[in-house]
Design a protein around this motif. Structure first.
Motif, PDB file in Angstrom:
ATOM      1  N   GLN A 138      74.904  24.567  20.210  1.00 36.29           N
ATOM      2  CA  GLN A 138      75.272  25.558  19.201  1.00 36.29           C
ATOM      3  C   GLN A 138      74.535  26.868  19.518  1.00 36.29           C
ATOM      4  O   GLN A 138      73.512  26.868  20.222  1.00 36.29           O
ATOM      5  CB  GLN A 138      74.887  25.024  17.815  1.00 36.29           C
TER       6      GLN A 138
ATOM      7  N   TYR B 157      75.771  16.499  17.959  1.00 39.32           N
ATOM      8  CA  TYR B 157      76.671  17.656  17.839  1.00 39.32           C
ATOM      9  C   TYR B 157      75.908  18.909  17.427  1.00 39.32           C
ATOM     10  O   TYR B 157      75.046  18.868  16.542  1.00 39.32           O
ATOM     11  CB  TYR B 157      77.723  17.294  16.784  1.00 39.32           C
TER      12      TYR B 157
ATOM     13  N   GLN C 261      67.333  19.005  17.262  1.00 35.20           N
ATOM     14  CA  GLN C 261      67.450  19.626  15.948  1.00 35.20           C
ATOM     15  C   GLN C 261      68.839  20.241  15.801  1.00 35.20           C
ATOM     16  O   GLN C 261      69.342  20.867  16.728  1.00 35.20           O
ATOM     17  CB  GLN C 261      66.381  20.694  15.752  1.00 35.20           C
ATOM     18  N   ARG C 262      69.403  20.051  14.604  1.00 33.04           N
ATOM     19  CA  ARG C 262      70.703  20.629  14.275  1.00 33.04           C
ATOM     20  C   ARG C 262      70.581  21.476  13.018  1.00 33.04           C
ATOM     21  O   ARG C 262      69.841  21.123  12.089  1.00 33.04           O
ATOM     22  CB  ARG C 262      71.742  19.530  14.026  1.00 33.04           C
ATOM     23  N   ASP C 263      71.306  22.574  12.997  1.00 37.90           N
ATOM     24  CA  ASP C 263      71.381  23.403  11.796  1.00 37.90           C
ATOM     25  C   ASP C 263      72.446  22.808  10.885  1.00 37.90           C
ATOM     26  O   ASP C 263      73.622  22.741  11.247  1.00 37.90           O
ATOM     27  CB  ASP C 263      71.749  24.839  12.188  1.00 37.90           C
ATOM     28  N   VAL C 264      72.012  22.353   9.699  1.00 43.93           N
ATOM     29  CA  VAL C 264      72.950  21.716   8.767  1.00 43.93           C
ATOM     30  C   VAL C 264      73.012  22.564   7.510  1.00 43.93           C
ATOM     31  O   VAL C 264      72.263  22.370   6.562  1.00 43.93           O
ATOM     32  CB  VAL C 264      72.511  20.272   8.435  1.00 43.93           C
ATOM     33  N   GLU C 265      73.905  23.552   7.528  1.00 43.10           N
ATOM     34  CA  GLU C 265      74.120  24.438   6.381  1.00 43.10           C
ATOM     35  C   GLU C 265      72.803  24.998   5.849  1.00 43.10           C
ATOM     36  O   GLU C 265      72.506  24.915   4.652  1.00 43.10           O
ATOM     37  CB  GLU C 265      74.893  23.713   5.284  1.00 43.10           C
TER      38      GLU C 265
ATOM     39  N   ASP D 188      69.695  23.998   6.497  1.00 45.16           N
ATOM     40  CA  ASP D 188      68.573  23.087   6.707  1.00 45.16           C
ATOM     41  C   ASP D 188      68.575  22.601   8.157  1.00 45.16           C
ATOM     42  O   ASP D 188      69.540  22.795   8.893  1.00 45.16           O
ATOM     43  CB  ASP D 188      68.673  21.885   5.760  1.00 45.16           C
ATOM     44  N   ILE D 189      67.462  21.952   8.537  1.00 42.51           N
ATOM     45  CA  ILE D 189      67.337  21.427   9.893  1.00 42.51           C
ATOM     46  C   ILE D 189      67.399  19.905   9.838  1.00 42.51           C
ATOM     47  O   ILE D 189      66.644  19.264   9.099  1.00 42.51           O
ATOM     48  CB  ILE D 189      66.007  21.869  10.542  1.00 42.51           C
ATOM     49  N   GLU D 190      68.285  19.353  10.606  1.00 45.19           N
ATOM     50  CA  GLU D 190      68.373  17.898  10.749  1.00 45.19           C
ATOM     51  C   GLU D 190      67.779  17.516  12.095  1.00 45.19           C
ATOM     52  O   GLU D 190      68.132  18.096  13.119  1.00 45.19           O
ATOM     53  CB  GLU D 190      69.827  17.436  10.673  1.00 45.19           C
TER      54      GLU D 190
ATOM     55  N   TYR E 146      79.642  23.028  21.741  1.00 43.20           N
ATOM     56  CA  TYR E 146      80.200  22.222  20.650  1.00 43.20           C
ATOM     57  C   TYR E 146      81.652  22.594  20.363  1.00 43.20           C
ATOM     58  O   TYR E 146      82.380  21.819  19.725  1.00 43.20           O
ATOM     59  CB  TYR E 146      79.332  22.323  19.392  1.00 43.20           C
TER      60      TYR E 146
END
Length: 256
Positions: free
Chosen positions: A175, A139, A154-158, A160-162, A115
């Protein structure tokens, strides 16, 4: 599944940066695969092991980048492409144009990359390349699951998981936390010496050199100021508080 992995060779993060005549000195520097690209490569190899297909590592840079591609081949990539024509070097704008021109000549289901790169931290490459190829882009993935043509990321969003669903083909950037990259095995290193690396020049691409000039210009490079030694406040608590306030007002200028 045919997977393309975009790699960048960067300084080893343990190396000390030395600046000479306004340029970062490469004397004695150890170069490595950008760590975030290494997560992408490992994920590509795992997907190939699960679903079959091939992994192609691709990079833009001078001849020394071949060592990074050999490492990728030793880890499990099947072939590699190096665009080592200096006329095709530039910033993220240039690189995305060049990579897109090469990838339009390839058949692929998925593009993976880091990323961001640890040397400039621009984090533009993935988004720019996806735009050039008119592909969906996810991303900073920390988990990738493929089921047929469906992909769940899955993305780490501050904290939380998106969870994002998309269809192949698409571009995913990796990431930290996506996986634990493997070390090249000795047999892998030996096999990598015989695997092909294709070198590409501007003449082999449908690209107008006048339209890919870098959009940014580095005017100066400097090291950060040396960290000052700490100071222990002495005396009673009230005296320490007063001294701290004086310091913040007069030396740090942090208190109005």
């Amino acid at each position: 599944m045919n997977i393309m992995v975009c790699l960048k060779q960067t300084f080893d993060t343990e190396d000390k940066i030395i600046i000479r005549e306004g340029q970062i000195s490469e004397d004695g520097v150890k170069f490595i695969i950008n760590p975030y690209d290494e997560y992408a490569l490992e994920e590509a190899i795992r997907l190939k092991e699960q679903f079959g297909g091939s992994v192609t590592a691709i990079s833009v840079g001078p001849t020394r980048v071949e060592s990074a591609l050999r490492t990728a081949l030793a880890m499990g990539a099947d072939q590699a492409i190096l665009i080592d024509d200096e006329r095709l070097f530039g910033d993220e704008f240039t690189t995305s144009k060049v990579l897109a021109a090469v990838l339009k000549q390839q058949e692929f289901d998925l593009i993976l990359g880091g990323y961001m790169s640890v040397d400039n931290g621009a984090a533009q490459g993935g988004a720019r390349l996806a735009e050039e190829l008119d592909l969906p882009h996810i991303y900073a993935a920390i988990k990738v699951e493929v089921n047929g043509s469906q992909v769940e990321v899955q993305r780490d969003v501050e904290g939380d998981i998106e969870v994002i669903e998309a269809e192949l083909p698409l571009l995913i950037t990796a990431q930290q936390g996506l996986n634990e990259p493997r070390y090249p095995s000795l047999p892998g290193i030996m096999k990598a010496k015989k695997k092909p690396i294709q070198h590409i020049t501007a003449e082999e691409l449908s690209i107008d050199l006048t339209q890919i000039h870098a959009k940014t210009n580095i005017k100066d490079i400097t090291l950060p100021p040396e960290r000052q030694a700490g100071r222990m406040l002495q005396g009673e608590l009230n005296d320490q508080v007063n001294e701290l306030v004086q310091c913040l007002q007069k030396e740090v200028n942090a208190v109005g």
